[in-house]
Design a protein around this motif. Sequence first.
Motif, PDB file in Angstrom:
ATOM      1  N   GLN A  52       0.829  -1.204   0.000  1.00 60.42           N
ATOM      2  CA  GLN A  52       0.000   0.000   0.000  1.00 60.42           C
ATOM      3  C   GLN A  52       0.864   1.256   0.000  1.00 60.42           C
ATOM      4  O   GLN A  52       0.544   2.230  -0.684  1.00 60.42           O
ATOM      5  CB  GLN A  52      -0.944   0.002   1.202  1.00 60.42           C
ATOM      6  CG  GLN A  52      -1.988  -1.079   1.136  1.00 60.42           C
ATOM      7  CD  GLN A  52      -2.792  -1.026  -0.146  1.00 60.42           C
ATOM      8  OE1 GLN A  52      -3.245   0.020  -0.571  1.00 60.42           O
ATOM      9  NE2 GLN A  52      -2.963  -2.170  -0.777  1.00 60.42           N
ATOM     10  N   TYR A  75       7.454  -0.424  -3.474  1.00 57.69           N
ATOM     11  CA  TYR A  75       6.653  -1.421  -4.164  1.00 57.69           C
ATOM     12  C   TYR A  75       7.527  -2.451  -4.807  1.00 57.69           C
ATOM     13  O   TYR A  75       7.278  -3.598  -4.796  1.00 57.69           O
ATOM     14  CB  TYR A  75       5.753  -0.755  -5.184  1.00 57.69           C
ATOM     15  CG  TYR A  75       4.650  -1.650  -5.673  1.00 57.69           C
ATOM     16  CD1 TYR A  75       3.585  -1.938  -4.848  1.00 57.69           C
ATOM     17  CD2 TYR A  75       4.684  -2.196  -6.930  1.00 57.69           C
ATOM     18  CE1 TYR A  75       2.555  -2.765  -5.279  1.00 57.69           C
ATOM     19  CE2 TYR A  75       3.657  -3.022  -7.365  1.00 57.69           C
ATOM     20  CZ  TYR A  75       2.603  -3.306  -6.539  1.00 57.69           C
ATOM     21  OH  TYR A  75       1.595  -4.109  -6.960  1.00 57.69           O
ATOM     22  N   ARG A 118       2.239   2.395  -3.383  1.00 54.20           N
ATOM     23  CA  ARG A 118       1.403   3.219  -4.264  1.00 54.20           C
ATOM     24  C   ARG A 118       1.827   4.681  -4.209  1.00 54.20           C
ATOM     25  O   ARG A 118       1.682   5.411  -5.169  1.00 54.20           O
ATOM     26  CB  ARG A 118      -0.058   3.112  -3.858  1.00 54.20           C
ATOM     27  CG  ARG A 118      -0.658   1.786  -4.105  1.00 54.20           C
ATOM     28  CD  ARG A 118      -2.078   1.801  -3.650  1.00 54.20           C
ATOM     29  NE  ARG A 118      -2.780   0.647  -4.177  1.00 54.20           N
ATOM     30  CZ  ARG A 118      -4.042   0.413  -3.971  1.00 54.20           C
ATOM     31  NH1 ARG A 118      -4.760   1.263  -3.251  1.00 54.20           N
ATOM     32  NH2 ARG A 118      -4.615  -0.655  -4.465  1.00 54.20           N
TER      33      ARG A 118
END
Length: 116
Positions: A107, A116, A110
């Motif tokens: 999360q 990520y 993002r």
Amino acid sequence: MTTIANAYHVADSDAPIFFPVSRAKFILMIVVTLGWYAFYCSYRNWRYVQIERRRNVSAALRALFSILFMYSLAEEIRIMAHKYDVESDVKPVFIGAGFAFILICAQLGRFYAPLY
């Protein structure tokens, strides 16, 4: 699986108790489905907990909020492994914390791409 009168299922002797998936398939499906496969696996395993342990839990809600309930699911799996004499060295604390860490990083990724 055999259905009995009270709508619970009795597992065949050589059928898996929990939702079987290999590590490679799990990782591939997580990537392909953008993480949704983890919720599906969680749902299927909570359904087994409902049936096998005759627990009154909502499999759908526990899968939806799996970040909160992954430790509980890992503990249920550990209990069932002990019941059926299956050796396991997996610690529920590591499963719960690792799952939460991965979801939180995904999360955060993002907003900050290197995570990520």
